[in-house]
Design a protein around this motif. Sequence first.
Motif, PDB file in Angstrom:
ATOM      1  N   ARG A 101       0.822  -1.205   0.000  1.00 24.51           N
ATOM      2  CA  ARG A 101       0.000   0.000   0.000  1.00 24.51           C
ATOM      3  C   ARG A 101       0.857   1.257   0.000  1.00 24.51           C
ATOM      4  N   LEU A 102       0.378   2.257  -0.681  1.00 26.30           N
ATOM      5  CA  LEU A 102       0.926   3.604  -0.505  1.00 26.30           C
ATOM      6  C   LEU A 102      -0.231   4.458   0.001  1.00 26.30           C
ATOM      7  N   ASP A 103       0.072   5.387   0.925  1.00 27.86           N
ATOM      8  CA  ASP A 103      -0.981   6.260   1.447  1.00 27.86           C
ATOM      9  C   ASP A 103      -1.611   7.088   0.334  1.00 27.86           C
ATOM     10  N   THR A 140       0.694   9.754  -0.676  1.00 22.35           N
ATOM     11  CA  THR A 140       2.043   9.352  -1.112  1.00 22.35           C
ATOM     12  C   THR A 140       1.995   9.008  -2.599  1.00 22.35           C
ATOM     13  N   TYR A 187      12.365   5.714  -0.471  1.00 23.29           N
ATOM     14  CA  TYR A 187      11.439   6.860  -0.517  1.00 23.29           C
ATOM     15  C   TYR A 187      12.233   8.155  -0.552  1.00 23.29           C
ATOM     16  N   ARG A 196       1.926   4.203   7.656  1.00 21.68           N
ATOM     17  CA  ARG A 196       2.496   5.568   7.541  1.00 21.68           C
ATOM     18  C   ARG A 196       3.888   5.633   8.161  1.00 21.68           C
ATOM     19  N   GLN A 197       4.664   4.592   7.895  1.00 19.63           N
ATOM     20  CA  GLN A 197       5.925   4.431   8.627  1.00 19.63           C
ATOM     21  C   GLN A 197       6.903   5.587   8.425  1.00 19.63           C
ATOM     22  N   VAL A 198       7.121   5.984   7.177  1.00 21.54           N
ATOM     23  CA  VAL A 198       8.142   7.014   6.935  1.00 21.54           C
ATOM     24  C   VAL A 198       7.701   8.336   7.555  1.00 21.54           C
ATOM     25  N   ARG A 199       6.433   8.685   7.365  1.00 19.57           N
ATOM     26  CA  ARG A 199       5.920   9.944   7.952  1.00 19.57           C
ATOM     27  C   ARG A 199       6.081   9.918   9.470  1.00 19.57           C
ATOM     28  N   LEU A 210       5.885  12.840  -0.108  1.00 20.73           N
ATOM     29  CA  LEU A 210       6.582  11.551  -0.026  1.00 20.73           C
ATOM     30  C   LEU A 210       6.380  10.796  -1.328  1.00 20.73           C
TER      31      LEU A 210
HETATM   32  N1  URA Z   1       5.500   5.406   4.605  1.00 23.74           N
HETATM   33  C1  URA Z   1       4.517   6.330   4.702  1.00 23.74           C
HETATM   34  O1  URA Z   1       4.482   7.129   5.618  1.00 23.74           O
HETATM   35  N2  URA Z   1       3.579   6.322   3.737  1.00 23.74           N
HETATM   36  C2  URA Z   1       3.573   5.482   2.681  1.00 23.74           C
HETATM   37  O2  URA Z   1       2.694   5.545   1.823  1.00 23.74           O
HETATM   38  C3  URA Z   1       4.613   4.535   2.610  1.00 23.74           C
HETATM   39  C4  URA Z   1       5.561   4.519   3.591  1.00 23.74           C
END
Ligand code: URA
Length: 238
Positions: A95-97, A100, A127, A181-184, A197
């Motif tokens: 999935r992508l948000d 994103t 990313y 939402r890992q990267v955020r 992102l």
């Molecule tokens: N991390 C995020 O915060 N959003 C994404 O869609 C993928 C990874």
Amino acid sequence: MAMCGVASRRASEEIISKGRVHVNGDVVDYMGYEVDEDNDIVEVDGIVIKPEAKKYYILLNKPKGYVTTVSDEFDRPTVMELVSDVHARIYPVGRLDYDTAGLLIMTNDGEFANVLTHPSHAVNKGYIAQLNTMPDTEGLNKLRSGVLLDGKLTAPAKVEVLKPGKRGVEIKVTIHEGRNRQVRRMFEAIGAEVISLKRISVGNVTLGNLPEGKWRHLNDAERQRLMGRGKKSAQKRK
Ligand code: URA
């Protein structure tokens, strides 16, 4: 029968001539019977067979503003609309948000999707994040060693500052987990906000210059590497 994965063409002829094949309940033991795929029921040894669906492996450059689901309860645009010219029941792998953008793989091959999303496979995802502020070295090192999200440390991330300047901060992050939402949230945890992102890679497969909203087929080498079968298999955690 060969298209149904029952046996090779030659072995199928033998099965037919032995009277092991029924069409709509009647034995067909001669060659050349034309099956109507939509209406005929074909059985081999009493088991119904169906042609295997052609497998599709699609790489989509998802724009932001699309949900990564087959349908949306709030009637928002879905990624399915961007691949409506693919005439197969493909679905997104992972999935992508909504907000994103970037590389999204879609397929109708369940085994491929399972392998790619299974945590043990640990496929790296790259990313590019644009931030509202430049994190300090301590913050970046925290991302590299792991930050607490929901009481659990993230696995070490690869972090590379692409643009540190006042005119926009851009950081490349590579992770292999797929938490919500890992990267955020990782950036939030060190006091920075992600403004935009984009996912640019999954394993060794990169977005390249595919325009936003467009898709292409993965080539065989890309597919094999993602499955960990190629010469240079999907980059795994070091
Ligand atoms: N991390 C995020 O915060 N959003 C994404 O869609 C993928 C990874």
